[in-house]
Design a protein around this motif. Structure first.
Motif, PDB file in Angstrom:
ATOM      1  N   ASP A   1       0.812  -1.361   0.075  1.00  0.00           N
ATOM      2  CA  ASP A   1       0.034  -0.059   0.056  1.00  0.00           C
ATOM      3  C   ASP A   1       0.972   1.310   0.076  1.00  0.00           C
ATOM      4  O   ASP A   1       1.702   1.453   1.083  1.00  0.00           O
ATOM      5  N   PRO A   2       0.800   2.022  -1.021  1.00  0.00           N
ATOM      6  CA  PRO A   2       1.796   3.273  -1.155  1.00  0.00           C
ATOM      7  C   PRO A   2       1.485   4.228   0.046  1.00  0.00           C
ATOM      8  O   PRO A   2       2.441   5.066   0.463  1.00  0.00           O
ATOM      9  N   VAL A   3       0.059   4.377   0.393  1.00  0.00           N
ATOM     10  CA  VAL A   3      -0.208   5.433   1.673  1.00  0.00           C
ATOM     11  C   VAL A   3       0.376   4.790   2.882  1.00  0.00           C
ATOM     12  O   VAL A   3       1.038   5.739   3.321  1.00  0.00           O
ATOM     13  N   LEU A   4       0.624   3.457   3.180  1.00  0.00           N
ATOM     14  CA  LEU A   4       0.989   3.099   4.453  1.00  0.00           C
ATOM     15  C   LEU A   4       2.524   3.328   4.200  1.00  0.00           C
ATOM     16  O   LEU A   4       3.240   3.711   5.170  1.00  0.00           O
ATOM     17  N   MET A   5       3.258   2.689   3.081  1.00  0.00           N
ATOM     18  CA  MET A   5       4.780   2.755   2.964  1.00  0.00           C
ATOM     19  C   MET A   5       4.957   4.386   3.040  1.00  0.00           C
ATOM     20  O   MET A   5       6.323   4.642   3.524  1.00  0.00           O
ATOM     21  N   GLN A   6       4.165   5.415   2.671  1.00  0.00           N
ATOM     22  CA  GLN A   6       4.463   6.584   2.776  1.00  0.00           C
ATOM     23  C   GLN A   6       4.793   7.143   4.330  1.00  0.00           C
ATOM     24  O   GLN A   6       5.280   8.019   4.751  1.00  0.00           O
ATOM     25  N   ARG A   7       3.951   6.310   5.164  1.00  0.00           N
ATOM     26  CA  ARG A   7       3.966   6.794   6.363  1.00  0.00           C
ATOM     27  C   ARG A   7       5.197   6.377   7.119  1.00  0.00           C
ATOM     28  O   ARG A   7       5.772   7.050   8.100  1.00  0.00           O
ATOM     29  N   VAL A   8       5.994   5.715   6.463  1.00  0.00           N
ATOM     30  CA  VAL A   8       7.361   5.217   7.104  1.00  0.00           C
ATOM     31  C   VAL A   8       8.350   5.754   6.510  1.00  0.00           C
ATOM     32  O   VAL A   8       9.808   5.638   6.429  1.00  0.00           O
ATOM     33  N   GLU A   9       8.177   6.792   5.595  1.00  0.00           N
ATOM     34  CA  GLU A   9       9.386   7.653   4.875  1.00  0.00           C
ATOM     35  C   GLU A   9       9.957   8.443   5.713  1.00  0.00           C
ATOM     36  O   GLU A   9      11.059   8.822   5.250  1.00  0.00           O
ATOM     37  N   SER A  10       9.272   8.891   6.665  1.00  0.00           N
ATOM     38  CA  SER A  10       9.909   9.717   7.587  1.00  0.00           C
ATOM     39  C   SER A  10      11.260   9.101   8.193  1.00  0.00           C
ATOM     40  O   SER A  10      12.269   9.614   8.898  1.00  0.00           O
TER      41      SER A  10
ATOM     42  N   ASP B   1      12.756   6.313   6.737  1.00  0.00           N
ATOM     43  CA  ASP B   1      13.631   5.698   5.852  1.00  0.00           C
ATOM     44  C   ASP B   1      13.032   6.350   4.247  1.00  0.00           C
ATOM     45  O   ASP B   1      12.485   6.051   3.756  1.00  0.00           O
ATOM     46  N   LYS B   2      13.988   7.415   4.093  1.00  0.00           N
ATOM     47  CA  LYS B   2      13.713   8.128   2.909  1.00  0.00           C
ATOM     48  C   LYS B   2      13.665   7.154   1.371  1.00  0.00           C
ATOM     49  O   LYS B   2      14.581   6.280   1.263  1.00  0.00           O
ATOM     50  N   ASP B   3      12.702   7.183   0.657  1.00  0.00           N
ATOM     51  CA  ASP B   3      12.297   6.586  -0.204  1.00  0.00           C
ATOM     52  C   ASP B   3      12.060   5.118  -0.163  1.00  0.00           C
ATOM     53  O   ASP B   3      12.157   4.409  -1.048  1.00  0.00           O
ATOM     54  N   ASN B   4      11.833   4.676   1.133  1.00  0.00           N
ATOM     55  CA  ASN B   4      11.615   3.338   1.587  1.00  0.00           C
ATOM     56  C   ASN B   4      12.610   2.430   0.917  1.00  0.00           C
ATOM     57  O   ASN B   4      12.417   1.256   0.333  1.00  0.00           O
ATOM     58  N   ARG B   5      13.998   2.740   1.147  1.00  0.00           N
ATOM     59  CA  ARG B   5      15.157   1.963   0.470  1.00  0.00           C
ATOM     60  C   ARG B   5      15.576   0.617   1.097  1.00  0.00           C
ATOM     61  O   ARG B   5      15.890  -0.018   0.761  1.00  0.00           O
TER      62      ARG B   5
END
Length: 359
Positions: free
Chosen positions: A104-113, A115-119
């Motif tokens: 889910d891109p919305v949930l993955m965006q929640r953890v970008e703070s 891990d920048k770019d979900n790397r």
């Protein structure tokens, strides 16, 4: 000569195939064991599976280096971001994880703070930190107790009344302190001396009423009726409730998101920088990100996942359970925390040691 060389190469390849393994370090009671067996059956990669019950334990293993693990599951804050900053995790090669597209891109965006770019990781499961209660037993000793508030635990007036039926405190400063700060009307990220002093005073006031410090152990104590109140993870409490119902002994356990708010956290599938079997780790991540596999994990653990396609596959009883899949109204009460400094970590550790010792 050529024939012997070919035989040697064949033996070497056979040994390599037999040696394929992925070493996993995960939370207690946090997978469907049959998933591990199916992964080996489909890929030929064996699994070695160890468990931890606190972020402190996980971090100690990884910061010491050479843990031997290929897959670890830190919570996004503070552990995941801290491990990334320290260079303890390796970036994920998404080309080798085609099922990444299911997230889910919305949930993955929640953890970008964190891990920048979900790397460095994919969401495995997620949940919140709140109260596990046995309302029947609590009402028996404290009829007017506020079952929907952190005050049930953190106000000494109520903690004293509830104590006879058993209070368990999660043994993790990382997880507990932000919730106490929130209850006190302070920022969950608060890290000033004044913040920690306020937390210390609040915790010491209820210290006489804490029967036990535990993480994984709270699940069993709630399920069997040995405790009536625990600060714990949402899925653990929901598992305890399910076990209590299966036992049929009249134990009633439910999870509460306190009205003041509860911390939400995401556990991340990630690979240590010194993992000995990185290719096998990538294969495991790809496997569990399949909707049919992740749905089974949610069914077994009673924690929600980050793959929308599983909604058509998980048990209907879980889909209808707001403690597993929170409503939009409940989601509004959740908060997240940000990265922590080393100075704050040290202060929090000292605070926790004094709290547990009772001095």
């Amino acid at each position: 000569m050529i024939r012997w060389l070919l035989i040697f190469m064949a033996l070497a390849l056979s040994a390599r195939a037999q040696d394929r393994v992925v070493n996993i370090y995960n939370w207690t009671d946090y997978i469907d064991p049959s998933v591990l067996a199916d992964f080996t059956r489909e890929t030929g990669i064996k699994t070695r599976y160890d468990v931890f019950d606190s972020l402190e334990t996980l971090e100690a293993k990884l910061f010491a280096g050479h843990s031997g693990y290929d897959i670890v599951l830190p919570s996004n804050e503070p552990s995941f971001s801290r491990l990334i900053k320290a260079g303890a995790l390796t970036p994920i090669d998404r080309a080798k994880v085609p099922n990444w597209k299911n997230l889910d891109p919305v949930l993955m965006q929640r953890v970008e703070s964190s891990d920048k770019d979900n790397r460095h990781g994919a969401i495995y499961l997620w949940g919140s930190i709140g109260l596990g209660i046995n309302p029947d037993r609590i009402h028996a000793v404290a009829p007017d107790a506020p079952l929907n508030s952190w005050a049930l635990l953190l106000d000494p007036k109520w903690a004293k009344q509830v104590a006879p039926c058993g209070i368990i405190m999660m043994d993790s400063a990382i997880d507990v302190v932000p919730s106490v700060l929130r209850y006190l009307g302070r920022s969950p990220d608060g890290a000033t001396p004044e913040d920690f002093d306020a937390v210390s005073k609040a915790l010491m006031a209820i210290r006489p009423y804490i029967r036990e410090f535990a993480s994984g152990g709270a699940l069993e104590a709630l399920a069997t009726g040995q405790a009536c109140l625990a600060l714990d993870y949402s899925g653990d409490v929901d598992q305890a409730g399910a076990r209590a119902r299966e036992a049929g002994k009249g134990v009633n356990v439910t999870y509460v998101v306190p009205k003041e708010g509860a911390e939400i956290g995401f556990d991340m599938l990630s690979i240590p920088a010194d993992a000995p079997h990185k290719e096998e780790a990538l294969a495991f991540i790809d496997f569990v990100l399949r909707p049919d596999i992740m749905a089974r994990i949610t069914d077994a653990t009673r924690y929600p996942n980050a793959i929308p396609a599983t909604r058509a596959l998980v048990k209907t009883t879980l889909l209808d359970d707001p403690n597993v899949f929170p409503t939009d109204a409940v989601m509004q009460r959740f908060f997240t925390i940000g990265p922590s400094t080393q100075a704050a970590d040290r202060a929090r550790t000292r605070l926790w040691a004094r709290f547990k010792a009772g001095n």
